[in-house]
Design an enzyme around this catalytic site. Structure first.
Site, PDB file in Angstrom:
ATOM      1  N   ASP A  66       0.851  -1.193   0.000  1.00 25.56           N
ATOM      2  CA  ASP A  66       0.000   0.000   0.000  1.00 25.56           C
ATOM      3  C   ASP A  66       0.892   1.250   0.000  1.00 25.56           C
ATOM      4  O   ASP A  66       1.811   1.351   0.820  1.00 25.56           O
ATOM      5  CB  ASP A  66      -0.865  -0.059   1.274  1.00 25.56           C
ATOM      6  CG  ASP A  66      -1.961   0.984   1.284  1.00 25.56           C
ATOM      7  OD1 ASP A  66      -2.384   1.437   0.208  1.00 25.56           O
ATOM      8  OD2 ASP A  66      -2.419   1.324   2.399  1.00 25.56           O
TER       9      ASP A  66
ATOM     10  N   GLU B  18      -1.329   5.953  -8.525  1.00 27.48           N
ATOM     11  CA  GLU B  18      -2.175   6.989  -7.936  1.00 27.48           C
ATOM     12  C   GLU B  18      -1.966   8.325  -8.643  1.00 27.48           C
ATOM     13  O   GLU B  18      -0.849   8.723  -8.924  1.00 27.48           O
ATOM     14  CB  GLU B  18      -1.845   7.129  -6.441  1.00 27.48           C
ATOM     15  CG  GLU B  18      -2.561   8.297  -5.775  1.00 27.48           C
ATOM     16  CD  GLU B  18      -2.365   8.332  -4.267  1.00 27.48           C
ATOM     17  OE1 GLU B  18      -2.272   7.255  -3.642  1.00 27.48           O
ATOM     18  OE2 GLU B  18      -2.306   9.438  -3.713  1.00 27.48           O
TER      19      GLU B  18
ATOM     20  N   HIS C   3      -7.441   9.730   4.220  1.00 23.32           N
ATOM     21  CA  HIS C   3      -7.192   8.615   5.136  1.00 23.32           C
ATOM     22  C   HIS C   3      -7.611   8.998   6.548  1.00 23.32           C
ATOM     23  O   HIS C   3      -7.523  10.164   6.927  1.00 23.32           O
ATOM     24  CB  HIS C   3      -5.699   8.262   5.145  1.00 23.32           C
ATOM     25  CG  HIS C   3      -5.210   7.687   3.857  1.00 23.32           C
ATOM     26  ND1 HIS C   3      -4.223   8.278   3.111  1.00 23.32           N
ATOM     27  CD2 HIS C   3      -5.575   6.580   3.189  1.00 23.32           C
ATOM     28  CE1 HIS C   3      -3.992   7.545   2.033  1.00 23.32           C
ATOM     29  NE2 HIS C   3      -4.797   6.508   2.051  1.00 23.32           N
ATOM     30  N   GLY C   4      -8.025   8.024   7.301  1.00 23.30           N
ATOM     31  CA  GLY C   4      -8.391   8.268   8.699  1.00 23.30           C
ATOM     32  C   GLY C   4      -9.814   8.789   8.813  1.00 23.30           C
ATOM     33  O   GLY C   4     -10.591   8.726   7.863  1.00 23.30           O
TER      34      GLY C   4
ATOM     35  N   GLY D  49     -11.344   4.401   2.952  1.00 27.79           N
ATOM     36  CA  GLY D  49     -12.692   3.827   3.086  1.00 27.79           C
ATOM     37  C   GLY D  49     -13.348   4.030   4.443  1.00 27.79           C
ATOM     38  O   GLY D  49     -14.570   3.963   4.564  1.00 27.79           O
TER      39      GLY D  49
ATOM     40  N   ASN E 207      -8.551   0.779   6.478  1.00 30.15           N
ATOM     41  CA  ASN E 207      -7.490   0.548   7.446  1.00 30.15           C
ATOM     42  C   ASN E 207      -7.932   0.989   8.838  1.00 30.15           C
ATOM     43  O   ASN E 207      -8.119   0.172   9.746  1.00 30.15           O
ATOM     44  CB  ASN E 207      -6.215   1.290   7.003  1.00 30.15           C
ATOM     45  CG  ASN E 207      -5.050   1.069   7.933  1.00 30.15           C
ATOM     46  OD1 ASN E 207      -5.063   0.146   8.737  1.00 30.15           O
ATOM     47  ND2 ASN E 207      -4.049   1.916   7.846  1.00 30.15           N
TER      48      ASN E 207
HETATM   49  P1  13P Z   1      -8.506   4.482   6.022  1.00 29.91           P
HETATM   50  O1  13P Z   1      -7.494   4.298   7.094  1.00 29.91           O
HETATM   51  O2  13P Z   1      -9.120   5.842   6.052  1.00 29.91           O
HETATM   52  O3  13P Z   1      -9.548   3.404   6.027  1.00 29.91           O
HETATM   53  O4  13P Z   1      -7.747   4.411   4.621  1.00 29.91           O
HETATM   54  C1  13P Z   1      -7.117   3.226   4.230  1.00 29.91           C
HETATM   55  C2  13P Z   1      -6.355   3.385   2.964  1.00 29.91           C
HETATM   56  O5  13P Z   1      -6.728   4.107   2.078  1.00 29.91           O
HETATM   57  C3  13P Z   1      -5.123   2.610   2.803  1.00 29.91           C
HETATM   58  O6  13P Z   1      -4.456   2.948   1.641  1.00 29.91           O
END
Ligand code: 13P
Length: 287
Positions: free
Chosen positions: A84, A135, A177-178, A209, A231
């Site tokens: 990732d 990306e 993210h987060g 997500g 994540n």
């Molecule tokens: P989150 O931690 O917001 O779910 O994002 C995960 C992600 O995009 C990993 O690449």
């Protein structure tokens, strides 16, 4: 056996559902995600950030652990092991170590350099039968110390990168993210629509997500998103369940200190979160 993410994502794009990428941190995480995928007969992608890879003692350890589990837990659904947000060096290390998929995040390079490095990695992955994600437009928020501004991708740049032969493309559409802040403007479906019009059958990836409302997830899938990364949400589920166990004083009762007991509620909580996401993404029964 680990597989490239190409076939599962091509099927997902055609079938209008998405495959979840769930990031792993340790043995419990990996086991929880693999068992849930198997129980629900769903394809799955295990995501490993460079930081998590270091934490788990390096990519070779990760490959050994995941391959061992596939065999000993009798996992028969398609599983891809994916780097990732890989750097150029990290991508090469994972190719060597036996990953089946990589993301090369060249979004912070000028577009020409992103293109050149992506091209080189595409050629290596093609030869090895691996999938590769690129990306365009940085994803906002903080991940492993990398802070992105969360911009919307330029559809023309997306087309340029898609044409390099990548397997799947992450396009920034206002996602971060987060946890999402209170004043988050939401996903830019206008951008997503424009990106899909330019990139056609290319499976699109939605990062960040965690915390995206269900209706937005469904709309994103209808506009060509076939891989969704999760994540933080598994981390929060694990944390909440572990906190409850300790606060209830269960670690002080009998053999409650045994890590196999102490980590069990968090493990179950990850399984539940992964199940909810697979149901929402529509990947259940698609293995
Ligand atoms: P989150 O931690 O917001 O779910 O994002 C995960 C992600 O995009 C990993 O690449």
């Amino acid at each position: 056996m680990l597989v490239s993410a190409e076939e599962m994502l091509t099927k997902a794009k055609e079938g209008k559902y998405a495959v979840g990428q769930f990031n792993i941190n340790n043995l419990e995480w990996t086991k929880a995600i693999l068992l849930t995928a198997q129980e629900l007969n769903s394809p799955v992608i295990l995501g490993v950030s460079e930081g998590a890879g270091k934490y788990m003692c390096g990519y070779k350890t990760v490959v050994g652990m995941v391959n061992g589990m596939l065999e000993e837990l009798n996992i028969t659904v398609p599983v891809a092991l994916h780097l990732d947000h890989g750097s150029y060096e990290g991508a090469k290390a994972c190719i060597e170590a036996g990953f089946s998929s990589i993301m090369f995040d060249g979004s912070h390079y000028p577009i020409e350099e992103n293109v050149a490095k992506t091209k080189e990695l595409v050629a290596i992955c093609k030869e090895k039968g691996m999938s590769i994600e690129a990306e365009v437009g940085s994803i906002g928020g903080e991940e492993d110390g990398v802070v992105g501004a969360g911009e919307c991708a330029d559809p023309e740049e997306c087309k340029m990168v898609a044409d390099l032969g990548v397997t799947m493309l992450a396009a920034g559409i206002g996602n971060i993210h987060g946890k999402y802040p209170e004043n988050w403007a939401g996903l830019s479906f206008e951008t997503l629509d424009a990106v899909q019009q330019k990139t056609g059958t290319m499976p699109l990836v939605l990062h960040g997500g965690t915390g995206i409302p269900e209706d937005m997830i469904k709309k994103a899938i209808s506009l060509g998103v076939s891989k969704i990364n999760v994540n933080t949400e598994c981390q929060l589920s694990f944390q909440e369940a572990t906190r409850k166990y300790i606060e209830a004083g269960k670690d002080l009762e009998g053999k409650g200190f045994d890590p196999r007991k102490l980590l069990a509620p968090g493990f179950e909580a990850i399984k539940e979160t992964v199940k909810e996401k697979m149901e929402l993404f529509g990947s259940v029964g698609k293995a």
